[in-house]
Design an enzyme around this catalytic site. Sequence first.
Site, PDB file in Angstrom:
ATOM      1  N   LYS A  12      54.180 -56.095 -28.436  1.00 56.00           N
ATOM      2  CA  LYS A  12      53.500 -54.868 -28.003  1.00 56.00           C
ATOM      3  C   LYS A  12      53.713 -53.742 -29.009  1.00 56.00           C
ATOM      4  O   LYS A  12      52.804 -52.983 -29.319  1.00 56.00           O
ATOM      5  CB  LYS A  12      53.993 -54.456 -26.610  1.00 56.00           C
ATOM      6  CG  LYS A  12      53.546 -55.430 -25.523  1.00 56.00           C
ATOM      7  CD  LYS A  12      53.996 -55.006 -24.129  1.00 56.00           C
ATOM      8  CE  LYS A  12      53.522 -56.009 -23.092  1.00 56.00           C
ATOM      9  NZ  LYS A  12      53.945 -55.728 -21.741  1.00 56.00           N
ATOM     10  N   HIS A  42      45.890 -88.306 -15.664  1.00 53.20           N
ATOM     11  CA  HIS A  42      44.748 -88.711 -16.483  1.00 53.20           C
ATOM     12  C   HIS A  42      44.962 -88.381 -17.953  1.00 53.20           C
ATOM     13  O   HIS A  42      44.035 -88.526 -18.755  1.00 53.20           O
ATOM     14  CB  HIS A  42      43.469 -88.039 -15.964  1.00 53.20           C
ATOM     15  CG  HIS A  42      43.140 -88.469 -14.560  1.00 53.20           C
ATOM     16  ND1 HIS A  42      42.371 -89.572 -14.266  1.00 53.20           N
ATOM     17  CD2 HIS A  42      43.536 -87.967 -13.371  1.00 53.20           C
ATOM     18  CE1 HIS A  42      42.284 -89.716 -12.953  1.00 53.20           C
ATOM     19  NE2 HIS A  42      42.980 -88.758 -12.388  1.00 53.20           N
ATOM     20  N   GLU A  59      60.577 -66.362 -19.562  1.00 47.43           N
ATOM     21  CA  GLU A  59      60.918 -64.940 -19.702  1.00 47.43           C
ATOM     22  C   GLU A  59      62.368 -64.644 -19.319  1.00 47.43           C
ATOM     23  O   GLU A  59      63.004 -63.788 -19.915  1.00 47.43           O
ATOM     24  CB  GLU A  59      59.980 -64.078 -18.848  1.00 47.43           C
ATOM     25  CG  GLU A  59      58.568 -64.032 -19.393  1.00 47.43           C
ATOM     26  CD  GLU A  59      57.718 -62.986 -18.696  1.00 47.43           C
ATOM     27  OE1 GLU A  59      58.204 -61.860 -18.478  1.00 47.43           O
ATOM     28  OE2 GLU A  59      56.564 -63.296 -18.351  1.00 47.43           O
ATOM     29  N   SER A 108      53.195 -51.887 -15.508  1.00 55.32           N
ATOM     30  CA  SER A 108      53.487 -50.708 -16.344  1.00 55.32           C
ATOM     31  C   SER A 108      52.305 -49.742 -16.387  1.00 55.32           C
ATOM     32  O   SER A 108      52.479 -48.551 -16.589  1.00 55.32           O
ATOM     33  CB  SER A 108      53.800 -51.150 -17.772  1.00 55.32           C
ATOM     34  OG  SER A 108      52.643 -51.779 -18.335  1.00 55.32           O
TER      35      SER A 108
HETATM   36  O1  PA5 Z   1      56.890 -60.069 -17.412  1.00 50.81           O
HETATM   37  C1  PA5 Z   1      56.557 -59.313 -18.325  1.00 50.81           C
HETATM   38  O2  PA5 Z   1      57.248 -58.372 -18.713  1.00 50.81           O
HETATM   39  C2  PA5 Z   1      55.212 -59.504 -18.986  1.00 50.81           C
HETATM   40  O3  PA5 Z   1      54.680 -60.767 -18.713  1.00 50.81           O
HETATM   41  C3  PA5 Z   1      54.272 -58.384 -18.513  1.00 50.81           C
HETATM   42  O4  PA5 Z   1      53.993 -58.539 -17.152  1.00 50.81           O
HETATM   43  C4  PA5 Z   1      52.988 -58.388 -19.331  1.00 50.81           C
HETATM   44  O5  PA5 Z   1      53.292 -58.149 -20.674  1.00 50.81           O
HETATM   45  C5  PA5 Z   1      51.977 -57.352 -18.866  1.00 50.81           C
HETATM   46  O6  PA5 Z   1      52.579 -56.114 -18.636  1.00 50.81           O
HETATM   47  P1  PA5 Z   1      52.285 -55.365 -17.264  1.00 50.81           P
HETATM   48  O7  PA5 Z   1      52.754 -56.313 -16.203  1.00 50.81           O
HETATM   49  O8  PA5 Z   1      53.063 -54.116 -17.297  1.00 50.81           O
HETATM   50  O9  PA5 Z   1      50.801 -55.164 -17.232  1.00 50.81           O
END
Ligand code: PA5
Length: 353
Positions: A343, A251, A235, A100
């Site tokens: 966020k 371990h 996710e 992003s």
């Molecule tokens: O998969 C996702 O949406 C998150 O893990 C993002 O990758 C993370 O919040 C970081 O954002 P960005 O990848 O835009 O830097």
Amino acid sequence: MSRDPFLADTEGLDPRGAARILAEFPSQCRQALALSASPPLSRASLRHVVVAGMGGSAVCGDLVSALASDRLPVPVTVWRGYGAPASIGPGTLVVAVSYSGATEETISTLEAALGRGATAAVLTSGGALAALAQERGLPLVRLPAGLLPRLALGYLFFPLLGLLESAGLLLAQAPERDEALRELELMGKELGPERADADNEAKRLALALRGRVPVIYGSGLTAVAAYRWKTEVEEIAKLLAFHGSLPEADHNEIEGWRDPLAAGFHAVFLRDPEEDDAVATRVRLTGELIRASAGGVTEVWPRGRGRLARLLSLIYLGDWVSYYLALLRGVDPWPVPAIEEVKRRLRAAKSRR
Ligand code: PA5
């Protein structure tokens, strides 16, 4: 004949078309080969490469780090967090990666690295990170926008390989890369929604994992794939998942499998035909020892011969497994409302300060 549970019951669960993006992953990788930095990164004498990023963007650094460990004379490490490790300075290449371009941790690492005289480059589709790169005249690879970070791994990974190559650090020769792309293309045809579960490894694995918490194990090269599986399950399928690596898990973690609660967990071992004999023996023994208490134990093998094909094929399979798990759980694979909410609240807290 039993009917494929994915064909009838899951209609409407993927309105934004995550399946199409996943199916296009092999062609995304090919297109990514054409992306390069402007201005170009110059050849440099480096003693350390740091890939800075979070979540879906940081994963490309994990892949490169795993490939680099037995190929490059300099270490590649991944930095997830604010600021920068004390080792960063002249002689370090810091690649700030944020799909992003808005991730505050990654921006702070880039600022810290520039302040300490490191060489820097940026991979992003835009945002404040692109603006900072332009303002400072840094090599910038501008990625196509409109995807999700975790579905843009091809765009993140191949340009990162390209940046390292420009700096004089070659990680994969063209034949190895081409083999990987061919394997991914074959997999794209085998793992998509139109292939029934009887003939679709990803659907079969998702069905095996249904109702359990996945615990993904890898070793060496496959350890980074195990971590990616965990994050994709979380996710995409919105399901807790865990990862571990062998031999370390023998371990400590192996004791945890003796708990009766282990019946709710399913161990997946990501194998590699090139793994050490000692690791292969450990996978067998660990599987034998946990089988009685675990909810399930499954082994998964990569495709292809080269390290790149083996690594990317395991990752691509895990992405599809996560997708089908999402459908089985009745969730849309696309949105990540909890991540967005954190966020949003962070921004609100910042604006109040
Ligand atoms: O998969 C996702 O949406 C998150 O893990 C993002 O990758 C993370 O919040 C970081 O954002 P960005 O990848 O835009 O830097």
